[in-house]
Design a protein around this motif. Structure first.
Motif, PDB file in Angstrom:
ATOM      1  N   ASP A  82       7.061 -13.497 -14.921  1.00 43.99           N
ATOM      2  CA  ASP A  82       6.745 -12.154 -15.406  1.00 43.99           C
ATOM      3  C   ASP A  82       6.437 -11.196 -14.261  1.00 43.99           C
ATOM      4  N   ALA A  83       5.697 -11.675 -13.266  1.00 40.81           N
ATOM      5  CA  ALA A  83       5.367 -10.833 -12.112  1.00 40.81           C
ATOM      6  C   ALA A  83       6.635 -10.455 -11.353  1.00 40.81           C
ATOM      7  N   ALA A  84       7.517 -11.424 -11.143  1.00 44.75           N
ATOM      8  CA  ALA A  84       8.753 -11.152 -10.414  1.00 44.75           C
ATOM      9  C   ALA A  84       9.608 -10.118 -11.129  1.00 44.75           C
ATOM     10  N   ALA A  85       9.596 -10.140 -12.466  1.00 43.71           N
ATOM     11  CA  ALA A  85      10.393  -9.200 -13.241  1.00 43.71           C
ATOM     12  C   ALA A  85       9.891  -7.758 -13.062  1.00 43.71           C
ATOM     13  N   VAL A  86       8.599  -7.592 -12.853  1.00 45.10           N
ATOM     14  CA  VAL A  86       8.042  -6.250 -12.663  1.00 45.10           C
ATOM     15  C   VAL A  86       8.083  -5.836 -11.189  1.00 45.10           C
ATOM     16  N   VAL A  87       7.724  -6.751 -10.306  1.00 44.86           N
ATOM     17  CA  VAL A  87       7.632  -6.422  -8.886  1.00 44.86           C
ATOM     18  C   VAL A  87       9.024  -6.187  -8.280  1.00 44.86           C
ATOM     19  N   LYS A  88       9.979  -6.995  -8.656  1.00 47.89           N
ATOM     20  CA  LYS A  88      11.375  -6.848  -8.199  1.00 47.89           C
ATOM     21  C   LYS A  88      11.486  -6.742  -6.681  1.00 47.89           C
ATOM     22  N   GLY A  89      10.704  -7.551  -5.979  1.00 42.82           N
ATOM     23  CA  GLY A  89      10.795  -7.604  -4.521  1.00 42.82           C
ATOM     24  C   GLY A  89      10.099  -6.481  -3.788  1.00 42.82           C
ATOM     25  N   ARG A  90       9.465  -5.570  -4.512  1.00 42.05           N
ATOM     26  CA  ARG A  90       8.759  -4.462  -3.847  1.00 42.05           C
ATOM     27  C   ARG A  90       7.454  -4.971  -3.241  1.00 42.05           C
ATOM     28  N   THR A  91       6.942  -4.239  -2.283  1.00 37.03           N
ATOM     29  CA  THR A  91       5.714  -4.649  -1.628  1.00 37.03           C
ATOM     30  C   THR A  91       4.514  -3.881  -2.174  1.00 37.03           C
ATOM     31  N   PHE A  92       3.386  -4.523  -2.069  1.00 42.78           N
ATOM     32  CA  PHE A  92       2.133  -3.923  -2.523  1.00 42.78           C
ATOM     33  C   PHE A  92       1.573  -3.047  -1.437  1.00 42.78           C
ATOM     34  N   ASN A 145      15.432   7.606  -2.128  1.00 43.63           N
ATOM     35  CA  ASN A 145      15.130   7.882  -0.724  1.00 43.63           C
ATOM     36  C   ASN A 145      13.691   8.306  -0.541  1.00 43.63           C
ATOM     37  N   ARG A 146      13.153   9.094  -1.483  1.00 45.88           N
ATOM     38  CA  ARG A 146      11.761   9.522  -1.382  1.00 45.88           C
ATOM     39  C   ARG A 146      10.827   8.323  -1.448  1.00 45.88           C
ATOM     40  N   MET A 147      11.147   7.344  -2.290  1.00 46.98           N
ATOM     41  CA  MET A 147      10.312   6.148  -2.389  1.00 46.98           C
ATOM     42  C   MET A 147      10.375   5.342  -1.091  1.00 46.98           C
ATOM     43  N   GLN A 148      11.552   5.276  -0.483  1.00 47.47           N
ATOM     44  CA  GLN A 148      11.688   4.552   0.775  1.00 47.47           C
ATOM     45  C   GLN A 148      10.956   5.277   1.891  1.00 47.47           C
ATOM     46  N   ASP A 149      10.977   6.591   1.856  1.00 48.82           N
ATOM     47  CA  ASP A 149      10.327   7.387   2.890  1.00 48.82           C
ATOM     48  C   ASP A 149       8.818   7.450   2.714  1.00 48.82           C
ATOM     49  N   ASN A 150       8.322   7.154   1.521  1.00 54.57           N
ATOM     50  CA  ASN A 150       6.899   7.249   1.232  1.00 54.57           C
ATOM     51  C   ASN A 150       6.408   5.935   0.632  1.00 54.57           C
ATOM     52  N   PRO A 151       6.101   4.955   1.475  1.00 58.81           N
ATOM     53  CA  PRO A 151       5.663   3.652   0.971  1.00 58.81           C
ATOM     54  C   PRO A 151       4.415   3.742   0.107  1.00 58.81           C
ATOM     55  N   ALA A 152       3.513   4.667   0.398  1.00 58.23           N
ATOM     56  CA  ALA A 152       2.299   4.803  -0.409  1.00 58.23           C
ATOM     57  C   ALA A 152       2.657   5.192  -1.840  1.00 58.23           C
ATOM     58  N   GLU A 153       3.623   6.061  -2.000  1.00 61.22           N
ATOM     59  CA  GLU A 153       4.057   6.466  -3.338  1.00 61.22           C
ATOM     60  C   GLU A 153       4.727   5.300  -4.055  1.00 61.22           C
ATOM     61  N   ALA A 154       5.495   4.512  -3.326  1.00 58.13           N
ATOM     62  CA  ALA A 154       6.145   3.343  -3.916  1.00 58.13           C
ATOM     63  C   ALA A 154       5.109   2.326  -4.389  1.00 58.13           C
TER      64      ALA A 154
END
Length: 80
Positions: free
Chosen positions: A70-80, A14-23
């Motif tokens: 390889d990128a997809a395996a690390v990123v796992k759908g997360r945004t930059f 939840n903290r990661m979802q609430d803080n996109p900069a931290e994610a």
């Protein structure tokens, strides 16, 4: 299974979802950990998954398909 409580904080996700900069910071740290040729500035400059793939092809000489996988395996759908 054990009766021991989990040591992971139930609110960590939840903290990661609430803080996109931290994610984003965590994602870039994971990328830097996996691919050590990236400077801190290069990690900060990554815009998206396609940019990461391009950098992997350029820096590591990977084939585009391998870099995408390889990128997809690390990123796992997360945004930059």
């Amino acid at each position: 299974m054990t009766d021991q409580p989990s040591t992971a904080s139930p609110n960590a996700a939840n903290r990661m979802q609430d803080n996109p900069a931290e994610a984003r910071k965590l994602l870039r740290a994971e990328i830097g950990s996996k691919w050590g040729k990236f400077s801190a500035q290069e990690l900060t400059d990554l815009k998206d998954n396609d940019d990461l793939v391009s950098q992997l092809v350029a820096k590591y000489g990977l084939e585009k398909n391998a870099a995408q996988r390889d990128a997809a395996a690390v990123v796992k759908g997360r945004t930059f």
